[in-house]
Design a protein around this motif. Structure first.
Motif: not given
Length: 340
Positions: A207-226
């Motif tokens: 819902x936030x992406x639809x609301x803001x409709x930015x030109x670009x997006x960067x996602x900051x995450x943690x991910x699997x380390x095995x």
């Protein structure tokens, strides 16, 4: 320390208020606009020059946890998982329930009482219960209620060589990073999204992406380390201490190739350690962001995290610092015409 405060806050998916309130106090002095939308997302904006495109940088506030399902006649609490939790990690864990944070221990039939075939199988969550010390259903109901959220109790500990152990590092590392980025000034307008309910279906980011409709997006995450002893490349996904992980594709997203190339270029030009995520299993909020409206070019960077979705997530502080530095440089050097 900011990351410690965030990790020790409770924010099981759908119940992120405690985390949101903490983040709100941290970012208030540095932003121009604050919105809490109807689903619970915290969206803050830091204005740049009007002729530059807006960039949405996101991290999710929620963590995996449990929810009270029922209370039996003896006062034991039955529960459901919220988000992706491996049942094998549950037995004997200390938890806290509801707004009063009632302490309890996840228990099961003692191994002495189990039949031989029972010992060969991992216990499922519906075979377990939480002992809160109550002697009856009536006594337990004075302390907890059906629908109460349950989070793990886990101390924040620094150990070994630059390692951190805590619960909820997925994705409080991203939240901490985004807070620190908002303290800097950039030419472009930054929409910082602290999203809800990522662990149960990427709901807040949608819902936030639809609301803001930015030109670009960067996602900051943690991910699997095995990167453990019984796993060889390329099955390790990521390695601890070898820098932030850049995703090429996962089960929800094929990432924008020009954005991926830009991240690699910036990392190489600035001698920042970076690694490519070796598996495509899993996903993150990019899965709904990049398909919003007409489409939003999106990239995801993640801190490798051992034992993810458990009370003992482990990260390397150098991976965190390298990712923060890399995203800062990315925000200073991104141009929409280079990406599309």
């Amino acid at each position: 320390m900011l990351l410690k405060k965030l990790a020790q806050s409770c924010g099981v998916s759908g119940n992120e208020k405690e985390v949101r309130d903490l983040i709100l106090q941290e970012v208030k002095p540095y932003v121009d606009k604050i919105v809490i939308d109807p689903i619970g997302n915290l969206i803050v904006t830091k204005k740049g020059r009007n002729n530059l495109p807006s960039i949405m940088v996101s991290a999710h506030m929620d963590e995996v946890g449990l929810m009270v399902k029922a209370i039996d006649d003896k006062g034991f609490v039955k529960f459901l998982p919220v988000g992706g939790i491996d049942d094998r990690i549950l037995v004997s864990k200390v938890v806290q329930i509801g707004t009063e944070k009632i302490k309890g221990v996840i228990g099961a039939k003692a191994i002495h009482l189990q039949k031989p075939d029972e010992r060969k199988k991992a216990l499922k969550h519906d075979q377990l219960y939480i002992d809160i010390g109550a002697k009856s259903k009536e006594e337990a109901e004075k302390l907890v209620s059906i629908g109460d959220y349950i989070s793990f109790c886990s101390d924040y500990i620094e150990f070994g060589e630059n390692l951190i152990k805590a619960k909820a590092l997925d994705d409080r590392v991203g939240c901490a990073m985004l807070i620190n980025l908002l303290k800097n000034n950039y030419d472009c307008t930054i929409h910082a999204l602290f999203a809800v309910q990522e662990e149960v279906g990427l709901r807040g980011a949608k819902v936030a992406a639809y609301r803001l409709n930015p030109a670009l997006s960067i996602v900051l995450e943690a991910t699997t380390c095995h990167d453990l002893t019984d796993v060889d490349a390329p099955h390790f996904s990521t390695k601890l201490g070898e820098g932030p992980a850049l995703s090429i594709a996962d089960m929800g997203t094929y990432y924008n190739k020009n954005l991926v190339k830009k991240v690699i270029e910036i990392a190489q030009n600035n001698n920042i350690s970076i690694q490519l995520k070796q598996t495509i299993k899993g996903g993150n909020d990019a899965g709904v962001i990049h398909t919003s409206r007409e489409g939003i070019p999106t990239v995801a960077l993640s801190v490798p995290c051992r034992y993810i979705h458990s009370p003992i997530c482990v990260i390397n502080k150098n991976d965190y610092k390298n990712m923060l530095n890399l995203v800062d440089l990315l925000l200073k050097n991104l141009k929409k015409e280079e990406i599309i």
